[in-house]
Design an enzyme around this catalytic site. Structure first.
Site, PDB file in Angstrom:
ATOM      1  N   SER A  89       0.818  -1.214   0.000  1.00 57.21           N
ATOM      2  CA  SER A  89       0.000   0.000   0.000  1.00 57.21           C
ATOM      3  C   SER A  89       0.849   1.260   0.000  1.00 57.21           C
ATOM      4  O   SER A  89       2.028   1.252   0.386  1.00 57.21           O
ATOM      5  CB  SER A  89      -0.927   0.003   1.220  1.00 57.21           C
ATOM      6  OG  SER A  89      -1.835  -1.072   1.179  1.00 57.21           O
ATOM      7  N   GLN A  90       0.238   2.342  -0.433  1.00 54.15           N
ATOM      8  CA  GLN A  90       0.899   3.648  -0.430  1.00 54.15           C
ATOM      9  C   GLN A  90       1.345   3.985   0.985  1.00 54.15           C
ATOM     10  O   GLN A  90       0.568   3.908   1.934  1.00 54.15           O
ATOM     11  CB  GLN A  90      -0.068   4.706  -0.952  1.00 54.15           C
ATOM     12  CG  GLN A  90       0.541   6.085  -1.110  1.00 54.15           C
ATOM     13  CD  GLN A  90      -0.439   7.069  -1.717  1.00 54.15           C
ATOM     14  OE1 GLN A  90      -1.569   6.716  -2.053  1.00 54.15           O
ATOM     15  NE2 GLN A  90      -0.022   8.313  -1.857  1.00 54.15           N
TER      16      GLN A  90
END
Length: 378
Positions: A89-90
């Site tokens: 994920s970011q």
């Protein structure tokens, strides 16, 4: 821990960037981001539809710049052996979740959705206690175990299985954290929580997956804690999704420029802040709120209220209506909601709480958000 190129300054720069974005608010989370090497959890990635295999133990400059940028990285698609999408994920989303989790040394944590294993390693770095993480894909689970070993991450156990069932063998948990978008809370998770435990999960609301903190002193209740969006879970955790997530990504007829209502939306909306607050307000008031776009253009992608083939796109610069009288009626309703938000003092998304009620199918029930309430003191 494997010695690599000089990645530490890049990790420190990433942490500084996340502080500037207010994703990191504590020294504890900053230290985890700076210490746990993200590049060691990336053995391959996709870009422009092409997969690139990399050697994380001997990283190139390209890999390091990719790993220490604030961006999510797709690591698997349904076309490969994983059987579905998977990513790391970011970092700004990861940091928001870690801050919202309120992690402390000694906390027992269950993670649903292991992915690359990086998030579990960050949690274990902060808590210094056992972290159990569940991954549905056998291939992704195997890769996560290898990455955790490569990074010399301690206290993390990866289980292959359906996150809907949780993992009773490691409980009770002080925190269950979910790293994929879900339609509701699995009842088994509540049974595996400690009396004061909480669930932090991206739960479908308004076509996005904002973070919901769920506690269960008596009946389970939820509180929105941060804006976020995630790839959706597979299987039971997204069964029985409500109408709004189901319309997510829908492409509707392009708006009629002559029907635009530029003054209907309150002025001064921040696309990353108050616009999202408004979006969550609309979702709490009307279940037809979703994330949609117009065919042939990206200009209107974002918050929209959709009723069959009619839509009102809610943009910081005004309302944009698809052609026809049905959209006009819908826009009148939207204007009432917008006026209510302004009269209430433009409450933030964190002002919203909800109850959780049975949803999904009989074989795999879920507890989905309902009866949204505005808590003006928050």
């Amino acid at each position: 821990m494997t010695v690599t190129l000089d990645w530490a300054p890049m990790a420190q720069a990433l942490a500084a960037d996340l502080r500037a974005k207010n994703a990191i608010r504590s020294d504890t989370v900053a230290a985890a981001i700076e210490t746990v090497p993200r590049h060691l959890f990336i053995a391959g990635h996709y870009a422009a539809g092409q997969h690139t295999t990399v050697n994380p133990a001997q990283p190139t400059d390209e890999l390091l710049h990719l790993a220490y940028a604030d961006r999510g990285i797709m690591t698997h698609t349904p076309a490969d052996g994983a059987g579905g999408f998977s990513s790391t994920s970011q970092p700004s989303i990861v940091a928001k979740m870690l801050e919202a989790a309120g992690l402390r040394p000694g906390m027992q944590v269950l993670e649903v959705g292991a992915g690359t294993g990086w998030n579990a390693a960050l949690i274990a770095h902060i808590t210094g206690a056992d972290v159990h993480t569940i991954e549905a894909s056998p291939l992704v689970a195997t890769e996560a175990r290898a990455a955790l070993a490569r990074a010399d991450a301690k206290h993390v156990t990866v289980h292959t299985g359906d996150g809907y069932l949780g993992h009773g063998g490691g409980g009770p948990y002080d925190l269950i954290i979910v790293t994929c978008g879900i339609a509701g809370i699995a009842p088994a998770w509540l049974d595996q929580l400690s009396p004061d435990g909480a669930i932090l999960a991206p739960v479908a609301h308004g076509g996005l997956h904002p973070l919901l903190r769920v506690t269960h002193t008596g009946s389970p209740v939820g509180q929105l804690v941060a804006n976020a969006d995630f790839m959706t879970a597979t299987g039971p955790l997204y069964a029985g999704a409500t109408a709004a997530p189901a319309t997510r990504g829908q492409h509707l007829p392009a708006p009629d420029p002559a029907a635009a209502r530029p003054r209907a939306v309150p002025e001064g909306l921040d696309p990353r802040g108050s616009y999202v607050d408004l979006w969550m307000h609309l979702a709490a008031r009307d279940a037809r709120t979703t994330c949609a776009g117009a065919a042939g253009t990206t200009d209107y992608t974002g918050c929209a209220l959709v009723d069959d083939d009619a839509a009102v796109f809610v943009q910081p610069g005004g309302l944009h209506l698809t052609p026809g009288p049905k959209a006009q009626v819908l826009a009148d309703q939207v204007e009432q909601f917008l006026a209510g938000w302004a009269r209430s003092g433009r409450p933030k998304l964190t002002a919203w709480s909800c109850s959780l009620i049975p949803a999904g199918n009989t074989e795999y029930p879920l507890l989905a958000p309902a009866n949204w309430q505005l808590q003006m003191s928050i």
